[in-house]
Motif scaffolding. Sequence first.
Motif, short mmCIF file in Angstrom:
data_model
loop_
_atom_site.label_atom_id
_atom_site.label_comp_id
_atom_site.label_asym_id
_atom_site.label_seq_id
_atom_site.Cartn_x
_atom_site.Cartn_y
_atom_site.Cartn_z
N ALA A 6 0.82 -1.22 0.00
CA ALA A 6 0.00 0.00 0.00
C ALA A 6 0.85 1.27 0.00
CB ALA A 6 -0.93 0.00 1.22
N ASP A 7 2.13 1.13 0.31
CA ASP A 7 3.01 2.28 0.43
C ASP A 7 3.50 2.73 -0.95
OD1 ASP A 7 4.39 4.26 1.75
OD2 ASP A 7 5.70 2.90 2.87
N THR A 8 3.93 3.98 -1.02
CA THR A 8 4.56 4.49 -2.24
C THR A 8 6.05 4.22 -2.10
OG1 THR A 8 2.87 6.20 -2.44
CG2 THR A 8 4.94 6.54 -3.66
N ILE A 9 6.55 3.32 -2.92
CA ILE A 9 7.94 2.89 -2.84
C ILE A 9 8.77 3.67 -3.87
CG2 ILE A 9 9.52 0.92 -3.11
CD1 ILE A 9 7.60 0.64 -0.70
N PRO A 10 9.86 4.32 -3.44
CA PRO A 10 10.73 4.99 -4.40
C PRO A 10 11.28 4.00 -5.43
CG PRO A 10 11.31 5.60 -2.15
CD PRO A 10 10.33 4.47 -2.06
N ALA A 11 11.44 4.43 -6.65
CA ALA A 11 11.89 3.56 -7.73
C ALA A 11 13.20 2.85 -7.40
CB ALA A 11 12.03 4.36 -9.02
N GLU A 12 14.11 3.56 -6.74
CA GLU A 12 15.41 2.95 -6.44
C GLU A 12 15.32 1.82 -5.40
OE1 GLU A 12 15.26 6.81 -3.93
OE2 GLU A 12 14.65 6.19 -5.93
N HIS A 13 14.20 1.72 -4.70
CA HIS A 13 13.98 0.65 -3.72
C HIS A 13 13.12 -0.48 -4.29
CE1 HIS A 13 14.42 3.90 -0.35
NE2 HIS A 13 15.55 3.66 -0.98
N GLY A 14 12.56 -0.27 -5.47
CA GLY A 14 11.60 -1.20 -6.03
C GLY A 14 12.08 -2.64 -6.13
N LYS A 15 13.26 -2.85 -6.67
CA LYS A 15 13.77 -4.21 -6.85
C LYS A 15 13.96 -4.90 -5.51
CE LYS A 15 17.25 -6.98 -9.13
NZ LYS A 15 18.48 -7.01 -9.92
N PHE A 16 14.48 -4.18 -4.52
CA PHE A 16 14.68 -4.76 -3.19
C PHE A 16 13.36 -5.27 -2.63
CE2 PHE A 16 14.71 -4.67 1.40
CZ PHE A 16 15.94 -5.24 1.73
N TYR A 17 12.34 -4.41 -2.63
CA TYR A 17 11.04 -4.80 -2.08
C TYR A 17 10.39 -5.91 -2.91
CZ TYR A 17 11.09 -0.99 1.28
OH TYR A 17 11.41 -0.15 2.32
N GLU A 18 10.56 -5.85 -4.21
CA GLU A 18 10.01 -6.90 -5.07
C GLU A 18 10.62 -8.26 -4.71
OE1 GLU A 18 10.76 -8.04 -9.63
OE2 GLU A 18 9.91 -6.04 -9.36
N GLN A 19 11.92 -8.30 -4.53
CA GLN A 19 12.58 -9.56 -4.17
C GLN A 19 12.20 -10.00 -2.75
OE1 GLN A 19 16.63 -8.33 -5.02
NE2 GLN A 19 16.63 -9.52 -6.92
N PHE A 20 12.12 -9.04 -1.84
CA PHE A 20 11.75 -9.37 -0.47
C PHE A 20 10.34 -9.96 -0.42
CE2 PHE A 20 9.72 -8.04 3.56
CZ PHE A 20 10.50 -8.80 4.44
N LEU A 21 9.40 -9.28 -1.06
CA LEU A 21 8.01 -9.76 -1.05
C LEU A 21 7.87 -11.10 -1.78
CD1 LEU A 21 6.06 -6.42 -1.60
CD2 LEU A 21 6.25 -7.76 0.52
N SER A 22 8.60 -11.28 -2.83
CA SER A 22 8.55 -12.55 -3.55
C SER A 22 9.03 -13.69 -2.65
CB SER A 22 9.42 -12.46 -4.81
OG SER A 22 9.47 -13.70 -5.46
N TRP A 23 10.17 -13.50 -1.98
CA TRP A 23 10.68 -14.52 -1.06
C TRP A 23 9.66 -14.78 0.05
CZ3 TRP A 23 11.54 -14.92 4.12
CH2 TRP A 23 12.24 -16.04 4.56
N LEU A 24 9.15 -13.71 0.63
CA LEU A 24 8.23 -13.83 1.75
C LEU A 24 6.94 -14.55 1.36
CD1 LEU A 24 7.87 -13.11 4.72
CD2 LEU A 24 7.01 -10.87 4.01
N LYS A 25 6.33 -14.16 0.28
CA LYS A 25 5.07 -14.78 -0.14
C LYS A 25 5.26 -16.26 -0.48
CE LYS A 25 2.93 -10.57 -1.89
NZ LYS A 25 2.49 -9.86 -3.10
N GLU A 26 6.33 -16.58 -1.16
CA GLU A 26 6.60 -17.98 -1.51
C GLU A 26 6.86 -18.80 -0.24
OE1 GLU A 26 6.58 -21.22 -3.68
OE2 GLU A 26 6.11 -19.24 -4.48
N THR A 27 7.60 -18.24 0.68
CA THR A 27 7.92 -18.93 1.93
C THR A 27 6.66 -19.16 2.76
OG1 THR A 27 10.14 -18.01 1.92
CG2 THR A 27 9.32 -18.80 4.03
#
Length: 135
Positions: free
Chosen positions: A101-122
């Motif tokens: 729901a947060d507005t994520i700065p573009a430079e942080h996008g890949k980090f959060y994308e990878q974090f959320l992907s790992w978290l959701k799969e786990t």
Amino acid sequence: MQKFTELRLYADKKEKICYDFQPIQRKSAPDWNPAWEEWHSYPEPLRIYLTDFEKLLRKYILLMFPCADACDGTPQAEFDPCFDNWLSAWDYQKMIEAIEADTIPAEHGKFYEQFLSWLKETLKQTDMIVIESNL
């Protein structure tokens, strides 16, 4: 020895202080007290170094508190950066929703994308994740 998935954005390659996200499957025994080996057995836990944890994840982690310890149900008033934090899938879902729901700065996008992907799969494979540090 476990093979960690590491995420870095700002953390220096020489940084040693980290937070490990150790998934564990809850046992139904009422007096279950998991051995160290049980919560250090997931094939690829996640490791986030202190700089990235502080800059990118801490504010979302704090949203999960207060909560109940996912292992024994005791109240956890706040995040303990120096000890184990036993958090349920439900707690993590609150954090996932806040990040999405947060507005994520573009430079942080890949980090959060990878974090959320790992978290959701786990979270498809486990019902709690312990956050521990070497602080």
